[in-house]
Design a protein around this motif. Structure first.
Motif, PDB file in Angstrom:
ATOM      1  N   THR A 129     -28.245   9.420  11.662  1.00 32.61           N
ATOM      2  CA  THR A 129     -27.074  10.011  12.301  1.00 32.61           C
ATOM      3  C   THR A 129     -27.143  11.529  12.170  1.00 32.61           C
ATOM      4  OG1 THR A 129     -25.740   8.053  11.782  1.00 32.61           O
ATOM      5  CG2 THR A 129     -24.561  10.065  12.383  1.00 32.61           C
ATOM      6  N   PHE A 130     -27.380  12.209  13.291  1.00 30.99           N
ATOM      7  CA  PHE A 130     -27.444  13.669  13.287  1.00 30.99           C
ATOM      8  C   PHE A 130     -26.064  14.296  13.280  1.00 30.99           C
ATOM      9  CE2 PHE A 130     -31.731  12.800  14.793  1.00 30.99           C
ATOM     10  CZ  PHE A 130     -32.476  13.763  14.125  1.00 30.99           C
ATOM     11  N   ALA A 131     -25.139  13.646  14.002  1.00 31.18           N
ATOM     12  CA  ALA A 131     -23.784  14.165  14.151  1.00 31.18           C
ATOM     13  C   ALA A 131     -22.885  12.986  14.499  1.00 31.18           C
ATOM     14  CB  ALA A 131     -23.742  15.229  15.256  1.00 31.18           C
ATOM     15  N   PRO A 132     -21.562  13.155  14.417  1.00 29.27           N
ATOM     16  CA  PRO A 132     -20.666  12.032  14.740  1.00 29.27           C
ATOM     17  C   PRO A 132     -20.915  11.427  16.120  1.00 29.27           C
ATOM     18  CG  PRO A 132     -19.455  13.782  13.676  1.00 29.27           C
ATOM     19  CD  PRO A 132     -20.820  14.324  13.928  1.00 29.27           C
ATOM     20  N   ARG A 133     -21.458  12.215  17.043  1.00 31.03           N
ATOM     21  CA  ARG A 133     -21.671  11.717  18.394  1.00 31.03           C
ATOM     22  C   ARG A 133     -23.148  11.482  18.746  1.00 31.03           C
ATOM     23  NH1 ARG A 133     -17.265  12.070  21.864  1.00 31.03           N
ATOM     24  NH2 ARG A 133     -15.445  13.189  21.015  1.00 31.03           N
ATOM     25  N   ARG A 170     -22.800   9.757  22.270  1.00 30.58           N
ATOM     26  CA  ARG A 170     -21.400   9.509  22.639  1.00 30.58           C
ATOM     27  C   ARG A 170     -20.894  10.723  23.392  1.00 30.58           C
ATOM     28  NH1 ARG A 170     -16.542   7.406  18.646  1.00 30.58           N
ATOM     29  NH2 ARG A 170     -15.107   6.769  20.309  1.00 30.58           N
ATOM     30  N   ALA A 171     -21.044  10.678  24.718  1.00 32.90           N
ATOM     31  CA  ALA A 171     -20.707  11.834  25.560  1.00 32.90           C
ATOM     32  C   ALA A 171     -19.221  12.144  25.523  1.00 32.90           C
ATOM     33  CB  ALA A 171     -21.160  11.576  26.992  1.00 32.90           C
ATOM     34  N   THR A 172     -18.394  11.101  25.564  1.00 30.46           N
ATOM     35  CA  THR A 172     -16.944  11.260  25.471  1.00 30.46           C
ATOM     36  C   THR A 172     -16.408  10.137  24.593  1.00 30.46           C
ATOM     37  OG1 THR A 172     -16.382   9.835  27.353  1.00 30.46           O
ATOM     38  CG2 THR A 172     -16.932  12.142  27.848  1.00 30.46           C
ATOM     39  N   GLU A 173     -15.090  10.080  24.425  1.00 29.35           N
ATOM     40  CA  GLU A 173     -14.491   9.014  23.625  1.00 29.35           C
ATOM     41  C   GLU A 173     -14.726   7.648  24.242  1.00 29.35           C
ATOM     42  OE1 GLU A 173     -13.055   9.093  20.672  1.00 29.35           O
ATOM     43  OE2 GLU A 173     -13.478  11.231  20.505  1.00 29.35           O
ATOM     44  N   TRP A 174     -14.943   7.605  25.550  1.00 28.01           N
ATOM     45  CA  TRP A 174     -15.076   6.308  26.228  1.00 28.01           C
ATOM     46  C   TRP A 174     -16.451   6.055  26.829  1.00 28.01           C
ATOM     47  CZ3 TRP A 174     -16.286   7.130  31.335  1.00 28.01           C
ATOM     48  CH2 TRP A 174     -15.978   8.382  31.863  1.00 28.01           C
ATOM     49  N   LEU A 175     -17.364   7.044  26.785  1.00 28.22           N
ATOM     50  CA  LEU A 175     -18.677   6.887  27.402  1.00 28.22           C
ATOM     51  C   LEU A 175     -19.801   7.131  26.388  1.00 28.22           C
ATOM     52  CD1 LEU A 175     -20.547   6.517  29.883  1.00 28.22           C
ATOM     53  CD2 LEU A 175     -20.312   8.992  30.280  1.00 28.22           C
ATOM     54  N   THR A 176     -20.706   6.140  26.268  1.00 28.06           N
ATOM     55  CA  THR A 176     -21.901   6.270  25.425  1.00 28.06           C
ATOM     56  C   THR A 176     -23.144   6.124  26.300  1.00 28.06           C
ATOM     57  OG1 THR A 176     -20.770   5.331  23.500  1.00 28.06           O
ATOM     58  CG2 THR A 176     -23.174   5.350  23.456  1.00 28.06           C
ATOM     59  N   ILE A 202     -41.778   0.637  28.612  1.00 30.65           N
ATOM     60  CA  ILE A 202     -40.669   0.590  29.566  1.00 30.65           C
ATOM     61  C   ILE A 202     -39.609   1.591  29.120  1.00 30.65           C
ATOM     62  CG2 ILE A 202     -38.850  -0.821  30.585  1.00 30.65           C
ATOM     63  CD1 ILE A 202     -40.567  -3.265  30.065  1.00 30.65           C
ATOM     64  N   THR A 203     -39.130   2.399  30.046  1.00 27.29           N
ATOM     65  CA  THR A 203     -38.064   3.358  29.752  1.00 27.29           C
ATOM     66  C   THR A 203     -36.738   2.825  30.310  1.00 27.29           C
ATOM     67  OG1 THR A 203     -39.618   5.205  29.893  1.00 27.29           O
ATOM     68  CG2 THR A 203     -37.282   5.726  30.069  1.00 27.29           C
ATOM     69  N   ASN A 204     -35.713   2.847  29.489  1.00 27.19           N
ATOM     70  CA  ASN A 204     -34.394   2.336  29.882  1.00 27.19           C
ATOM     71  C   ASN A 204     -33.331   3.434  29.715  1.00 27.19           C
ATOM     72  OD1 ASN A 204     -35.249  -0.574  30.089  1.00 27.19           O
ATOM     73  ND2 ASN A 204     -35.621  -0.254  27.913  1.00 27.19           N
ATOM     74  N   LEU A 205     -32.287   3.341  30.521  1.00 22.51           N
ATOM     75  CA  LEU A 205     -31.140   4.229  30.371  1.00 22.51           C
ATOM     76  C   LEU A 205     -29.875   3.386  30.565  1.00 22.51           C
ATOM     77  CD1 LEU A 205     -30.140   7.120  29.959  1.00 22.51           C
ATOM     78  CD2 LEU A 205     -30.204   7.410  32.441  1.00 22.51           C
ATOM     79  N   THR A 206     -29.055   3.333  29.530  1.00 24.65           N
ATOM     80  CA  THR A 206     -27.859   2.481  29.542  1.00 24.65           C
ATOM     81  C   THR A 206     -26.594   3.336  29.393  1.00 24.65           C
ATOM     82  OG1 THR A 206     -29.102   0.694  28.507  1.00 24.65           O
ATOM     83  CG2 THR A 206     -26.707   0.523  28.437  1.00 24.65           C
TER      84      THR A 206
END
Length: 211
Positions: A129-133, A170-176, A202-206
């Motif tokens: 964990t680098f930072a809370p987000r 964690r870009a925002t409170e509701w989006l990861t 394989i590269t994935n983006l979720t």
């Protein structure tokens, strides 16, 4: 302790064949390439692959030994790791593809393998964990498998190396946002070791939304 857990286990395990392995004929999930010199299909073309039932499959029995650790060697780093060794008999396997018996199809069958099967390897999971987000992680597995009574036998579709690297943002409170890369090493295509499936990544983006 509060931050570290060591574990050790010795287990005798029995795995029974599934209903599908014992009583179902099913598509193997991919097509097989007709080999050079074949007379029942056109060499170089791909034909349907089928796996046949085997009601006579015996249970697989194994002795399994494992040492493991889980904990936080650093405040922001979580580690789960284990090394293991197992020896089994009547291991489940498949015959090489048969292009002759049913023209136009590549046929395999689930069977119990002769001799003893030895497996040894390790599993490693890291999360920092680098930072809370922001956190990053890695999952890696190594597997060495061989037939102790027949050194020429090759286990098919089993890579020695497999791993996933990822980041949780964690870009925002509701989006990861979770980018990841999955790697699978090369594996044998046939039990004689004459051909291999190449490794790949394989590269994935979720995107995960939490209302």
């Amino acid at each position: 302790t509060e931050d570290h857990t060591w574990r050790a286990s010795i287990a005798r395990k029995t795995r029974f064949p599934s209903f599908k392995q014992a009583y179902s004929n099913y598509a193997a999930g991919n097509e097989a390439k007709c080999p050079s010199g074949a007379t029942t299909c056109t060499p170089g073309t791909y034909i349907p692959s089928m796996t046949l039932q085997n009601p006579g499959l015996a249970p697989e029995k194994a002795m399994h030994y494992e040492l493991g650790y889980a904990g936080r060697p650093l405040a922001d780093l979580y580690v789960d790791a284990s090394v293991y060794y197992s020896e089994s008999k009547d291991s489940f396997g498949r015959t090489d593809r048969d292009f002759v018996t049913y023209p136009g199809y590549a046929i395999q069958q689930n069977v119990n393998l002769d001799g003893k099967t030895e497996r040894k390897g390790l599993d490693l999971s890291l999360n920092y964990t680098f930072a809370p987000r922001l956190s990053v992680g890695l999952n890696y597995s190594y597997l060495h498998i061989r037939n102790k009574d027949d050194s020429s036998y090759r286990f098919t579709d089993m890579p020695e190396h497999f791993g996933i690297a990822y980041a949780d943002i964690r870009a925002t409170e509701w989006l990861t946002v979770t980018p990841s890369i999955e790697y699978r090493g090369s594996s044998y295509y046939d039990t004689k070791g004459e051909d291999k499936n190449p490794g790949y990544a394989i590269t994935n983006l979720t995107f995960s939304v939490t209302p």
